[in-house]
Scaffold this motif. Structure first.
Motif, PDB file in Angstrom:
ATOM      1  N   LEU B  34       0.832  -1.205   0.000  1.00  0.00           N
ATOM      2  CA  LEU B  34       0.000   0.000   0.000  1.00  0.00           C
ATOM      3  C   LEU B  34       0.866   1.254   0.000  1.00  0.00           C
ATOM      4  O   LEU B  34       0.504   2.267  -0.580  1.00  0.00           O
ATOM      5  N   ILE B 116      -4.655   8.049  -4.391  1.00  0.00           N
ATOM      6  CA  ILE B 116      -3.932   7.732  -3.152  1.00  0.00           C
ATOM      7  C   ILE B 116      -2.431   7.653  -3.430  1.00  0.00           C
ATOM      8  O   ILE B 116      -1.607   8.179  -2.688  1.00  0.00           O
ATOM      9  N   ILE B 127      -2.682   7.992   5.821  1.00  0.00           N
ATOM     10  CA  ILE B 127      -3.916   7.372   5.313  1.00  0.00           C
ATOM     11  C   ILE B 127      -3.868   5.855   5.472  1.00  0.00           C
ATOM     12  O   ILE B 127      -4.834   5.224   5.907  1.00  0.00           O
ATOM     13  N   VAL B 128      -2.726   5.256   5.127  1.00  0.00           N
ATOM     14  CA  VAL B 128      -2.622   3.796   5.239  1.00  0.00           C
ATOM     15  C   VAL B 128      -2.709   3.360   6.698  1.00  0.00           C
ATOM     16  O   VAL B 128      -3.418   2.408   7.033  1.00  0.00           O
ATOM     17  N   ARG B 130      -4.084   4.939   9.145  1.00  0.00           N
ATOM     18  CA  ARG B 130      -5.398   5.242   9.718  1.00  0.00           C
ATOM     19  C   ARG B 130      -6.489   4.333   9.150  1.00  0.00           C
ATOM     20  O   ARG B 130      -7.247   3.717   9.891  1.00  0.00           O
ATOM     21  N   TYR B 131      -6.540   4.224   7.834  1.00  0.00           N
ATOM     22  CA  TYR B 131      -7.693   3.565   7.219  1.00  0.00           C
ATOM     23  C   TYR B 131      -7.437   2.105   6.859  1.00  0.00           C
ATOM     24  O   TYR B 131      -8.365   1.393   6.528  1.00  0.00           O
ATOM     25  N   TYR B 132      -6.196   1.668   6.917  1.00  0.00           N
ATOM     26  CA  TYR B 132      -5.949   0.234   6.724  1.00  0.00           C
ATOM     27  C   TYR B 132      -5.562  -0.429   8.043  1.00  0.00           C
ATOM     28  O   TYR B 132      -6.122  -1.438   8.424  1.00  0.00           O
ATOM     29  N   HIS B 134      -5.918   1.036  10.973  1.00  0.00           N
ATOM     30  CA  HIS B 134      -6.861   1.520  11.982  1.00  0.00           C
ATOM     31  C   HIS B 134      -6.171   1.963  13.269  1.00  0.00           C
ATOM     32  O   HIS B 134      -6.632   1.678  14.379  1.00  0.00           O
ATOM     33  N   THR B 136      -4.905   4.806  15.997  1.00  0.00           N
ATOM     34  CA  THR B 136      -5.433   6.076  16.485  1.00  0.00           C
ATOM     35  C   THR B 136      -4.480   7.204  16.087  1.00  0.00           C
ATOM     36  O   THR B 136      -3.335   6.959  15.685  1.00  0.00           O
ATOM     37  N   GLU B 137      -4.961   8.405  16.257  1.00  0.00           N
ATOM     38  CA  GLU B 137      -4.122   9.573  15.956  1.00  0.00           C
ATOM     39  C   GLU B 137      -2.825   9.529  16.761  1.00  0.00           C
ATOM     40  O   GLU B 137      -1.732   9.783  16.229  1.00  0.00           O
ATOM     41  N   GLU B 139      -1.328   6.900  18.020  1.00  0.00           N
ATOM     42  CA  GLU B 139      -0.457   5.808  17.564  1.00  0.00           C
ATOM     43  C   GLU B 139       0.246   6.178  16.255  1.00  0.00           C
ATOM     44  O   GLU B 139       1.425   5.866  16.068  1.00  0.00           O
ATOM     45  N   VAL B 151      -0.499  14.888  12.461  1.00  0.00           N
ATOM     46  CA  VAL B 151      -1.260  13.736  11.947  1.00  0.00           C
ATOM     47  C   VAL B 151      -2.628  14.212  11.471  1.00  0.00           C
ATOM     48  O   VAL B 151      -3.087  13.884  10.371  1.00  0.00           O
ATOM     49  N   ALA B 155      -3.888  14.165   7.617  1.00  0.00           N
ATOM     50  CA  ALA B 155      -5.051  13.364   7.222  1.00  0.00           C
ATOM     51  C   ALA B 155      -6.097  14.239   6.567  1.00  0.00           C
ATOM     52  O   ALA B 155      -6.691  13.886   5.540  1.00  0.00           O
ATOM     53  N   SER B 156      -6.308  15.384   7.152  1.00  0.00           N
ATOM     54  CA  SER B 156      -7.331  16.271   6.623  1.00  0.00           C
ATOM     55  C   SER B 156      -6.945  16.787   5.241  1.00  0.00           C
ATOM     56  O   SER B 156      -7.775  16.842   4.329  1.00  0.00           O
ATOM     57  N   LEU B 159      -7.452  13.912   2.742  1.00  0.00           N
ATOM     58  CA  LEU B 159      -8.855  13.648   2.427  1.00  0.00           C
ATOM     59  C   LEU B 159      -9.460  14.778   1.601  1.00  0.00           C
ATOM     60  O   LEU B 159     -10.227  14.538   0.665  1.00  0.00           O
TER      61      LEU B 159
END
Lengths: 367, 170
Positions: B34, B116, B127-128, B130-132, B134, B136-137, B139, B151, B155-156, B159
């Motif tokens: 990824l 991406i 992104i990876v 956070r969304y793969y 999962h 936390t901010e 971490e 972070v 992320a913002s 997105l």
């Protein structure tokens, strides 16, 4: 992209479709040997081999401060960035164990209690030494907190579309501020709080942002804010007299002021905060990405360059014109420390183990 | 005298490492793919991370923290690799350049994936993770060695960028 789930699903499908030849332990061993040989070749003879571990040993037992950048010995293996753990030119373990990490923090002499407020687990410690339990919902981890006349405002580290949760505690009653990002702003006298609610695109919401102000009696005023920026995330930064200052960091970077009666006015870029002022405003300090706190006079002259060695510094606030309180960590251990402009360091709290991926001590954010 | 870790490798005295590698390697490979979008680079990233874990095996706590350590090395190695690759303007390949460097994905994911891939490496890492993965901010901040606020902003920005470009493509 309508939801976070679409992004998650795309990543999951992509990951599941990926192919790579698996490694075996022999390949790893061969590469390890190659790496060890390379770093031995790079060593500068026996003198270097004797001096470097000696210096590392000194660094481990003397957690003082200076202007040098932190070394790989400043944190334990799990928290070490990049691959420094394996790169030290010594067969002896160079990383402190959890006990040593705790002892390193505890070796800093205990000084006077902090003269600013901070969260100590579930209890907020006021500068006068009193404490108050902060109401928190289940599975919520506070990351920033301020006091106001009726209790607290705080942000939690839930993470959605780059926003964090926001909460208000009034007379012990806990209230979630939906669609707001991070803690509300508090007026200088603590009598008012302000925040901005906005539509979170990931939730497929559509409404104009609304600015909120609430006083100590619970009376609330609101004002709609017409906004067509690509980035809808707005934050309340603070109060300036009667005006609430709010804005967004990017896309585009904008700062506004409003009295909630007239149309909000956009402020010039010069208004943007570039550092944190000391209590009298005599000095301003800023933290660089590599952990250096630079203190300057209001006119810009350099006063001090502080680089605390108690781990990477993220959380810090002025305590007085002469001292800064910061949260120091080693491995999973943390404590609050004081550093003066003369680079003297004292510890102001006991050393405790951090909750997983969260913080035990949180210094009160300035109003 | 041989390095102790290397000697362990030769004699099979790295207790638990082989089992750990077999167990966690698929997950590391997926994350690496990824991040790198190139199976050869991904394999190299995983090998580099596994080597670091091996050399530090005696000094790190075992269990979940070992994977966290490997993931951290992997992500940071990816960022270092990206900087090197950008400077050289090249991609690693194990085969002649007539074979595709990326795994084709059919369907509506393709447009999103292309966006991406085009994100800057730090945003893509966020992104990876956070969304793969999962995380936390907090971490993610710990893995990347950046502030939590960074972070959040990364992320913002990612997105917002994805959304704007997807809408423009529609």
């Amino acid at each position: 992209m309508s939801t976070e789930h679409e992004l998650e699903a795309a990543l999951r499908r992509r990951a599941d479709s990926s192919e790579s030849r698996p490694l075996d332990v022999a390949q790893v061993g061969a590469r390890a040997e190659s790496r060890v040989r390379r770093r031995r070749t790079a060593m500068v003879g026996a003198v270097g081999a004797l001096v470097v571990p000696g210096l590392i040993g000194v660094a481990l037992v003397q957690p003082w401060t200076d202007d040098r950048p932190p070394t790989a010995t400043d944190s334990g293996p799990i928290s070490a960035p990049e691959q420094k753990v394996a790169e030290e030119p010594s067969a002896e373990p160079t990383k402190p164990t959890a006990d040593k990490q705790r002892q390193l923090l505890e070796s800093v002499p205990l000084g006077e209690p902090a003269k600013i407020g901070y969260l100590d687990g579930e209890t907020f410690r006021y500068p006068d030494g009193t404490g108050e339990v902060v109401p928190v919902a289940d599975r919520i981890h506070i990351y920033r907190i301020r006091t106001w006349n009726r209790g607290f405002v705080y942000g939690d580290d839930r993470f959605f579309e780059g926003t964090n949760g926001s909460w208000v505690v009034s007379d012990g009653r806990l209230e979630a501020l939906d669609n707001a990002n991070g803690p509300a702003a508090v007026s200088e006298d603590g009598s008012r709080i302000g925040w901005v609610t906005f539509a979170i695109p990931e939730a497929n919401q559509r409404f104009e942002p609304v600015i909120h102000e609430r006083d100590a009696e619970g009376r609330e005023r609101t004002q709609q804010f017409n906004d067509d920026a690509a980035n809808p995330i707005l934050n309340a930064y603070g109060f300036e007299g009667d005006r609430l200052i709010f804005g967004r960091a990017f896309a585009p970077s904008q700062t506004f002021a409003t009295d909630l009666e007239s149309i909000p006015v956009e402020l010039s870029e010069e208004h943007a905060e570039t550092g944190r002022d000391s209590p009298s405003g005599r000095f301003t300090a800023s933290l660089s990405n590599d952990g250096l706190i630079e203190v300057r006079t209001a006119a810009g002259a350099e006063v001090a360059r502080l680089r605390p060695r108690q781990g990477r510094i993220y959380e810090w606030e002025w305590e007085s014109d002469d001292s800064i309180i910061f949260r120091g960590t080693k491995g999973s251990w943390e404590a609050l420390f004081r550093i003066t402009l003369k680079k003297e360091i004292t510890r102001v709290t006991p050393v405790v183990e951090s909750p997983r991926a969260s913080m035990h001590y949180i210094i009160e954010s300035p109003r | 005298m041989r390095d102790r870790a290397v000697e362990d490798s030769a004699t099979g005295r790295a207790p638990g490492f082989e089992t750990w590698l077999a167990s966690e390697q698929p997950r590391l490979i997926r994350i690496a793919n990824l991040l790198a979008d190139d199976p050869h680079t991904a394999a190299d990233l995983v090998q580099s991370a596994a080597t670091s874990v091996y050399l530090a095996w005696d000094r790190i706590d075992h269990g979940e923290p070992v994977f966290a350590y490997a993931r951290k090395v992997l992500v940071n190695e990816y960022r270092s690799w990206w900087r090197r690759a950008w400077r050289r303007r090249e991609t690693s390949t194990a085969e002649p350049p007539d074979s595709p460097a990326t795994v084709p994905v059919a369907g509506p994911d393709e447009d999103l994936w292309a966006l991406i891939v085009s994100l800057p490496p730090r945003q893509r890492s966020v992104i990876v993770l956070r969304y793969y993965e999962h995380l936390t901010e907090a971490e993610i901040a710990e893995v990347l060695g950046i502030a939590r606020g960074t972070v959040k902003s990364q992320a913002s920005r990612a997105l917002t960028s994805l959304r704007v470009r997807l809408e423009a493509a529609e």
